[in-house]
Design a protein around this motif. Structure first.
Motif, mmCIF file in Angstrom:
data_model
loop_
_atom_site.group_PDB
_atom_site.id
_atom_site.type_symbol
_atom_site.label_atom_id
_atom_site.label_comp_id
_atom_site.label_asym_id
_atom_site.label_seq_id
_atom_site.Cartn_x
_atom_site.Cartn_y
_atom_site.Cartn_z
ATOM 1 N N ALA A 49 47.573 116.224 69.349
ATOM 2 C CA ALA A 49 48.199 115.930 68.089
ATOM 3 C C ALA A 49 49.794 115.877 68.229
ATOM 4 C CB ALA A 49 47.696 116.881 67.044
ATOM 5 N N ALA A 50 50.248 116.763 68.837
ATOM 6 C CA ALA A 50 51.781 117.095 69.033
ATOM 7 C C ALA A 50 52.307 115.465 69.824
ATOM 8 C CB ALA A 50 52.220 118.102 69.692
ATOM 9 N N ALA A 51 51.479 115.201 70.662
ATOM 10 C CA ALA A 51 52.068 113.850 71.295
ATOM 11 C C ALA A 51 52.072 112.703 70.500
ATOM 12 C CB ALA A 51 50.910 113.553 72.733
ATOM 13 N N GLN A 52 50.959 112.505 69.707
ATOM 14 C CA GLN A 52 50.767 111.528 68.767
ATOM 15 C C GLN A 52 52.093 111.632 67.725
ATOM 16 O OE1 GLN A 52 46.875 111.949 67.231
ATOM 17 N NE2 GLN A 52 46.130 110.511 68.325
ATOM 18 N N GLY A 53 52.354 112.892 67.197
ATOM 19 C CA GLY A 53 53.421 112.838 66.404
ATOM 20 C C GLY A 53 54.920 112.725 66.855
ATOM 21 N N ARG A 54 54.923 113.088 67.954
ATOM 22 C CA ARG A 54 56.332 112.697 68.899
ATOM 23 C C ARG A 54 56.324 111.162 68.867
ATOM 24 N NH1 ARG A 54 54.799 117.260 71.837
ATOM 25 N NH2 ARG A 54 56.386 118.875 71.301
ATOM 26 N N LYS A 55 55.248 110.613 69.288
ATOM 27 C CA LYS A 55 55.249 108.956 69.323
ATOM 28 C C LYS A 55 55.732 108.279 68.154
ATOM 29 C CE LYS A 55 52.635 105.188 71.133
ATOM 30 N NZ LYS A 55 51.094 104.914 71.821
ATOM 31 N N LYS A 56 55.038 108.866 66.988
ATOM 32 C CA LYS A 56 55.104 108.278 65.488
ATOM 33 C C LYS A 56 56.528 108.600 65.205
ATOM 34 C CE LYS A 56 53.045 108.140 61.022
ATOM 35 N NZ LYS A 56 51.844 108.503 60.156
ATOM 36 N N TYR A 57 57.147 109.870 65.198
ATOM 37 C CA TYR A 57 58.282 110.183 64.476
ATOM 38 C C TYR A 57 59.594 110.408 65.479
ATOM 39 C CZ TYR A 57 55.500 111.426 60.530
ATOM 40 O OH TYR A 57 54.254 111.476 59.415
ATOM 41 N N GLY A 58 59.262 110.263 66.874
ATOM 42 C CA GLY A 58 60.406 110.374 67.829
ATOM 43 C C GLY A 58 60.681 112.041 67.870
ATOM 44 N N LYS A 59 61.145 112.295 69.069
ATOM 45 C CA LYS A 59 61.220 113.928 69.486
ATOM 46 C C LYS A 59 62.004 114.480 68.770
ATOM 47 C CE LYS A 59 62.869 116.375 73.576
ATOM 48 N NZ LYS A 59 63.471 116.456 74.859
ATOM 49 N N ALA A 60 63.312 114.067 68.426
ATOM 50 C CA ALA A 60 64.233 114.694 67.377
ATOM 51 C C ALA A 60 63.519 115.188 66.076
ATOM 52 C CB ALA A 60 65.673 114.127 67.438
ATOM 53 N N LYS A 61 62.923 114.083 65.596
ATOM 54 C CA LYS A 61 62.418 114.240 64.201
ATOM 55 C C LYS A 61 61.312 115.437 64.102
ATOM 56 C CE LYS A 61 61.317 112.135 59.858
ATOM 57 N NZ LYS A 61 60.851 110.862 59.143
ATOM 58 N N PHE A 62 60.335 114.884 65.237
ATOM 59 C CA PHE A 62 59.167 115.907 65.340
ATOM 60 C C PHE A 62 59.499 117.310 65.552
ATOM 61 C CE2 PHE A 62 55.390 117.672 67.305
ATOM 62 C CZ PHE A 62 54.493 117.501 66.474
ATOM 63 N N GLN A 63 60.473 117.580 66.374
ATOM 64 C CA GLN A 63 60.996 118.719 66.821
ATOM 65 C C GLN A 63 61.549 119.553 65.488
ATOM 66 O OE1 GLN A 63 59.152 119.086 69.762
ATOM 67 N NE2 GLN A 63 60.578 120.882 69.635
ATOM 68 N N LYS A 64 62.204 118.815 64.730
ATOM 69 C CA LYS A 64 62.891 119.296 63.620
ATOM 70 C C LYS A 64 61.657 119.800 62.480
ATOM 71 C CE LYS A 64 66.213 118.325 59.963
ATOM 72 N NZ LYS A 64 67.151 117.277 59.406
ATOM 73 N N MET A 65 60.762 119.039 62.346
ATOM 74 C CA MET A 65 59.611 119.312 61.633
ATOM 75 C C MET A 65 58.829 120.426 61.940
ATOM 76 S SD MET A 65 57.985 115.855 60.205
ATOM 77 C CE MET A 65 57.787 114.613 61.714
ATOM 78 N N ALA A 66 58.799 120.587 63.485
ATOM 79 C CA ALA A 66 58.090 121.836 63.869
ATOM 80 C C ALA A 66 59.003 123.217 63.719
ATOM 81 C CB ALA A 66 57.874 121.704 65.648
ATOM 82 N N ALA A 67 60.186 122.932 63.929
ATOM 83 C CA ALA A 67 61.067 124.057 63.547
ATOM 84 C C ALA A 67 60.929 124.717 62.098
ATOM 85 C CB ALA A 67 62.511 123.965 64.061
ATOM 86 N N VAL A 68 60.788 123.656 61.379
ATOM 87 C CA VAL A 68 60.713 124.156 59.831
ATOM 88 C C VAL A 68 59.547 124.943 59.580
ATOM 89 C CG1 VAL A 68 60.346 123.180 57.714
ATOM 90 C CG2 VAL A 68 62.148 122.158 58.903
ATOM 91 N N GLY A 69 58.330 124.403 60.229
ATOM 92 C CA GLY A 69 57.122 124.885 60.119
ATOM 93 C C GLY A 69 56.939 126.282 60.772
ATOM 94 N N LEU A 70 57.722 126.521 61.661
ATOM 95 C CA LEU A 70 57.737 127.798 62.635
ATOM 96 C C LEU A 70 58.486 128.807 61.428
ATOM 97 C CD1 LEU A 70 57.186 129.429 64.962
ATOM 98 C CD2 LEU A 70 59.343 128.668 66.118
ATOM 99 N N ARG A 71 59.587 128.345 61.183
ATOM 100 C CA ARG A 71 60.354 129.169 60.213
ATOM 101 C C ARG A 71 59.681 129.613 58.855
ATOM 102 N NH1 ARG A 71 64.540 125.641 59.229
ATOM 103 N NH2 ARG A 71 65.158 124.996 61.556
ATOM 104 N N ARG A 72 58.758 128.535 58.439
ATOM 105 C CA ARG A 72 57.979 128.826 57.234
ATOM 106 C C ARG A 72 56.876 130.029 57.591
ATOM 107 N NH1 ARG A 72 55.986 123.944 56.070
ATOM 108 N NH2 ARG A 72 58.010 123.364 55.215
#
Length: 80
Positions: A49-72
């Motif tokens: 799922a993470a690989a699919q997300g990175r492919k869809k959104y790009g590395k930077a945007k996906f990592q930003k979304m992951a960081a927000v989720g981690l903080r939450r």
């Protein structure tokens, strides 16, 4: 023979308490659960799922979304 048109089900607004909008985590969980039903382990499903997300959104945007989720999630753990 004409093709049969199949209507898609509308995307729910939430899934397991998480928003299905980009960055909300709900769609990621839906993909993970679907992969687990297909015979993948939890770890494998999350990796795919993470690989699919990175492919869809790009590395930077996906990592930003992951960081927000981690903080939450850290905020929720701190409240307990």
């Amino acid at each position: 023979m004409p093709k049969r048109v199949v209507a898609k089900k509308p995307m729910p607004k939430t899934y397991k308490g998480k928003s299905t909008k980009p960055g909300g985590g709900g769609h990621f969980l839906m993909v993970v659960d679907a992969l687990k039903k297909g015979g993948k382990t939890e770890e494998q499903a999350k990796a795919i799922a993470a690989a699919q997300g990175r492919k869809k959104y790009g590395k930077a945007k996906f990592q930003k979304m992951a960081a927000v989720g981690l903080r939450r999630s850290m905020k929720k753990k701190a409240k307990k």
